[in-house]
Design a protein around this motif. Sequence first.
Motif, PDB file in Angstrom:
ATOM      1  N   PRO A   1      11.584 -10.802  12.734  1.00 28.13           N
ATOM      2  CA  PRO A   1      12.156  -9.687  11.713  1.00 28.13           C
ATOM      3  C   PRO A   1      11.011  -9.404  11.071  1.00 28.13           C
ATOM      4  CG  PRO A   1      13.419 -11.902  11.523  1.00 28.13           C
ATOM      5  CD  PRO A   1      12.539 -11.892  12.412  1.00 28.13           C
ATOM      6  N   ARG A   2      11.907  -7.695  10.176  1.00 28.87           N
ATOM      7  CA  ARG A   2      10.655  -7.151   9.827  1.00 28.87           C
ATOM      8  C   ARG A   2      10.857  -7.642   8.215  1.00 28.87           C
ATOM      9  NH1 ARG A   2      12.338  -1.468   7.793  1.00 28.87           N
ATOM     10  NH2 ARG A   2      11.007  -0.608   9.859  1.00 28.87           N
ATOM     11  N   ALA A   3       9.682  -7.956   8.148  1.00 29.00           N
ATOM     12  CA  ALA A   3       8.945  -8.919   6.720  1.00 29.00           C
ATOM     13  C   ALA A   3       8.166  -9.988   7.170  1.00 29.00           C
ATOM     14  CB  ALA A   3       9.585  -8.891   5.549  1.00 29.00           C
TER      15      ALA A   3
ATOM     16  N   VAL B   1      -4.331 -12.067   7.329  1.00 27.00           N
ATOM     17  CA  VAL B   1      -2.689 -12.064   7.199  1.00 27.00           C
ATOM     18  C   VAL B   1      -2.129 -11.014   8.291  1.00 27.00           C
ATOM     19  CG1 VAL B   1      -0.870 -11.412   5.725  1.00 27.00           C
ATOM     20  CG2 VAL B   1      -2.358 -12.479   4.650  1.00 27.00           C
ATOM     21  N   ARG B   2      -1.352 -11.438   9.226  1.00 30.36           N
ATOM     22  CA  ARG B   2      -0.397 -10.625   9.873  1.00 30.36           C
ATOM     23  C   ARG B   2       1.117 -10.073   9.978  1.00 30.36           C
ATOM     24  NH1 ARG B   2      -2.476 -10.533  16.021  1.00 30.36           N
ATOM     25  NH2 ARG B   2      -3.364  -9.461  15.254  1.00 30.36           N
ATOM     26  N   TRP B   3       1.483  -8.523   9.489  1.00 35.08           N
ATOM     27  CA  TRP B   3       2.338  -8.921   8.429  1.00 35.08           C
ATOM     28  C   TRP B   3       3.628  -7.642   9.227  1.00 35.08           C
ATOM     29  CZ3 TRP B   3       3.882  -4.402   5.569  1.00 35.08           C
ATOM     30  CH2 TRP B   3       5.280  -4.400   5.102  1.00 35.08           C
ATOM     31  N   LYS B   4       4.941  -7.709   9.781  1.00 34.63           N
ATOM     32  CA  LYS B   4       5.211  -6.823  10.876  1.00 34.63           C
ATOM     33  C   LYS B   4       5.876  -5.679   9.491  1.00 34.63           C
ATOM     34  CE  LYS B   4       8.776  -5.929  13.806  1.00 34.63           C
ATOM     35  NZ  LYS B   4      10.440  -6.439  14.752  1.00 34.63           N
ATOM     36  N   ASP B   5       6.192  -4.372   9.280  1.00 34.22           N
ATOM     37  CA  ASP B   5       6.363  -3.203   9.057  1.00 34.22           C
ATOM     38  C   ASP B   5       7.280  -2.878  10.672  1.00 34.22           C
ATOM     39  OD1 ASP B   5       7.329  -1.875   7.338  1.00 34.22           O
ATOM     40  OD2 ASP B   5       5.464  -0.698   6.778  1.00 34.22           O
ATOM     41  N   ASN B   6       7.074  -1.206  10.131  1.00 35.13           N
ATOM     42  CA  ASN B   6       7.659  -0.735  11.089  1.00 35.13           C
ATOM     43  C   ASN B   6       6.591  -0.956  12.231  1.00 35.13           C
ATOM     44  OD1 ASN B   6       9.641   0.196   9.295  1.00 35.13           O
ATOM     45  ND2 ASN B   6       7.877   2.507   8.936  1.00 35.13           N
TER      46      ASN B   6
ATOM     47  N   VAL C   1       4.617 -12.172  -3.834  1.00 35.21           N
ATOM     48  CA  VAL C   1       5.162 -11.498  -3.109  1.00 35.21           C
ATOM     49  C   VAL C   1       6.168  -9.841  -3.542  1.00 35.21           C
ATOM     50  CG1 VAL C   1       5.948 -11.230  -0.622  1.00 35.21           C
ATOM     51  CG2 VAL C   1       5.144 -12.733  -1.480  1.00 35.21           C
ATOM     52  N   GLY C   2       5.035  -9.224  -2.521  1.00 30.44           N
ATOM     53  CA  GLY C   2       5.580  -7.223  -3.516  1.00 30.44           C
ATOM     54  C   GLY C   2       7.159  -6.824  -2.785  1.00 30.44           C
ATOM     55  N   LYS C   3       7.079  -5.997  -3.148  1.00 31.34           N
ATOM     56  CA  LYS C   3       8.607  -5.227  -2.253  1.00 31.34           C
ATOM     57  C   LYS C   3       8.891  -4.304  -2.331  1.00 31.34           C
ATOM     58  CE  LYS C   3      11.668  -8.895  -3.173  1.00 31.34           C
ATOM     59  NZ  LYS C   3      12.771  -9.816  -2.164  1.00 31.34           N
ATOM     60  N   VAL C   4       9.221  -3.449  -0.757  1.00 26.76           N
ATOM     61  CA  VAL C   4       8.745  -1.707  -0.270  1.00 26.76           C
ATOM     62  C   VAL C   4      10.164  -1.860  -0.249  1.00 26.76           C
ATOM     63  CG1 VAL C   4       6.332  -2.293  -0.415  1.00 26.76           C
ATOM     64  CG2 VAL C   4       7.792  -3.245   1.888  1.00 26.76           C
TER      65      VAL C   4
ATOM     66  N   ILE D   1       6.674  -7.786   0.794  1.00 24.29           N
ATOM     67  CA  ILE D   1       5.246  -7.353   1.658  1.00 24.29           C
ATOM     68  C   ILE D   1       4.000  -8.223   0.676  1.00 24.29           C
ATOM     69  CG2 ILE D   1       5.444  -5.660  -0.535  1.00 24.29           C
ATOM     70  CD1 ILE D   1       3.221  -4.228   1.441  1.00 24.29           C
ATOM     71  N   PRO D   2       3.704  -8.941   1.876  1.00 25.87           N
ATOM     72  CA  PRO D   2       2.498 -10.241   0.847  1.00 25.87           C
ATOM     73  C   PRO D   2       1.236  -8.583  -0.256  1.00 25.87           C
ATOM     74  CG  PRO D   2       2.411  -9.214   3.361  1.00 25.87           C
ATOM     75  CD  PRO D   2       3.700  -9.150   2.774  1.00 25.87           C
ATOM     76  N   GLY D   3       1.229 -10.130  -1.578  1.00 19.76           N
ATOM     77  CA  GLY D   3       0.866  -9.391  -2.330  1.00 19.76           C
ATOM     78  C   GLY D   3      -1.112  -8.278  -1.797  1.00 19.76           C
ATOM     79  N   LEU D   4      -1.209  -9.471  -1.046  1.00 23.11           N
ATOM     80  CA  LEU D   4      -2.962  -8.050  -0.513  1.00 23.11           C
ATOM     81  C   LEU D   4      -2.026  -6.598  -0.175  1.00 23.11           C
ATOM     82  CD1 LEU D   4      -4.434 -10.069   2.394  1.00 23.11           C
ATOM     83  CD2 LEU D   4      -2.011 -10.310   2.051  1.00 23.11           C
ATOM     84  N   PHE D   5      -0.940  -6.954   0.603  1.00 21.25           N
ATOM     85  CA  PHE D   5      -0.943  -5.181   1.683  1.00 21.25           C
ATOM     86  C   PHE D   5      -0.608  -4.593   0.096  1.00 21.25           C
ATOM     87  CE2 PHE D   5      -0.833  -7.900   4.933  1.00 21.25           C
ATOM     88  CZ  PHE D   5      -0.889  -6.724   6.027  1.00 21.25           C
ATOM     89  N   VAL D   6       0.112  -5.011  -0.658  1.00 19.25           N
ATOM     90  CA  VAL D   6      -0.217  -4.182  -1.679  1.00 19.25           C
ATOM     91  C   VAL D   6      -0.835  -3.534  -2.987  1.00 19.25           C
ATOM     92  CG1 VAL D   6       1.326  -3.800  -4.775  1.00 19.25           C
ATOM     93  CG2 VAL D   6       2.570  -5.817  -2.209  1.00 19.25           C
ATOM     94  N   ASN D   7      -1.808  -4.379  -3.195  1.00 22.32           N
ATOM     95  CA  ASN D   7      -2.867  -3.727  -3.615  1.00 22.32           C
ATOM     96  C   ASN D   7      -3.559  -3.003  -3.159  1.00 22.32           C
ATOM     97  OD1 ASN D   7      -2.309  -5.596  -6.044  1.00 22.32           O
ATOM     98  ND2 ASN D   7      -3.694  -7.785  -4.786  1.00 22.32           N
ATOM     99  N   TYR D   8      -3.955  -3.821  -1.413  1.00 21.87           N
ATOM    100  CA  TYR D   8      -4.376  -2.533  -0.496  1.00 21.87           C
ATOM    101  C   TYR D   8      -3.720  -1.219  -0.797  1.00 21.87           C
ATOM    102  CZ  TYR D   8      -6.214  -0.062   4.053  1.00 21.87           C
ATOM    103  OH  TYR D   8      -6.760   0.128   4.797  1.00 21.87           O
ATOM    104  N   ASN D   9      -2.910  -1.271  -0.445  1.00 23.65           N
ATOM    105  CA  ASN D   9      -2.497   0.139  -1.311  1.00 23.65           C
ATOM    106  C   ASN D   9      -2.589   0.949  -2.114  1.00 23.65           C
ATOM    107  OD1 ASN D   9      -1.020   0.235   2.186  1.00 23.65           O
ATOM    108  ND2 ASN D   9       1.142  -0.848   0.979  1.00 23.65           N
TER     109      ASN D   9
END
Length: 217
Positions: free
Chosen positions: A141-143, A158-163, A178-181, A196-204
């Motif tokens: 599933p997504r996320a 970390v490997r995360w499923k988005d689109n 963990v954040g939210k998108v 969304i994992p925290g490191l992805f939030v900071n990366y964006n």
Amino acid sequence: MFKVRPLCNLIQRNFCQWGVLHENLSVDESLIKYFGCHPAKKFLRGEPVRFGYKNWVATSSHGYCNTFDIYCGKSANASSDSPKVKFYSPICKEHIVYFDNFFTNYQLPHDLRLQETRATGTIRDNRTKKLLSVKEMKKRPRAEYDYRFDTKNEIAVVRWKDNNVVTMGTNFDKIEPVGKVRRWCSTRRQKVNVNIPGLFVNYNKGMGGVDQMDHIP
């Protein structure tokens, strides 16, 4: 390009002299538009500007250029290529560096950590080990996310499923908090919040400075 190297060096010294280094630095490629004939001119398919000089650029997350290096072909010594540690080292201590999967492999965050540089970057699928495969992640599933932490080298992947499935490596950041998108849900026919994992939030937040620099008139 040796004719313009002295000018490039002068410009970089002035950039570092008058520019206050932001805590977050992003490293990416840029293209200086040029349609004439020159052996250093490149063609990048699918880019808004397809012909010109390829440029490795390190900027603040707000788009201020700190340093750059015009690409003139692969170095004779592959270990000293400008996109690698040698390019980061003059400006990156006590800062956080973000870069995309062109630059990142498993070894680079470790090498930068030894130089006391915090770094996070997306990683290509064939450069990671011991994570669920992209094929398996696409069935989740997504996320959903999978991760591994190398205790010896202090590297988290970390490997995360988005689109799409995205893989990221870091030598300092964490998954939590963990954040939210907002993402479109086809079953509910509306946008919903997904984790969304925290490191992805900071990366964006930290990445994208080079794109902002390119948009400056």
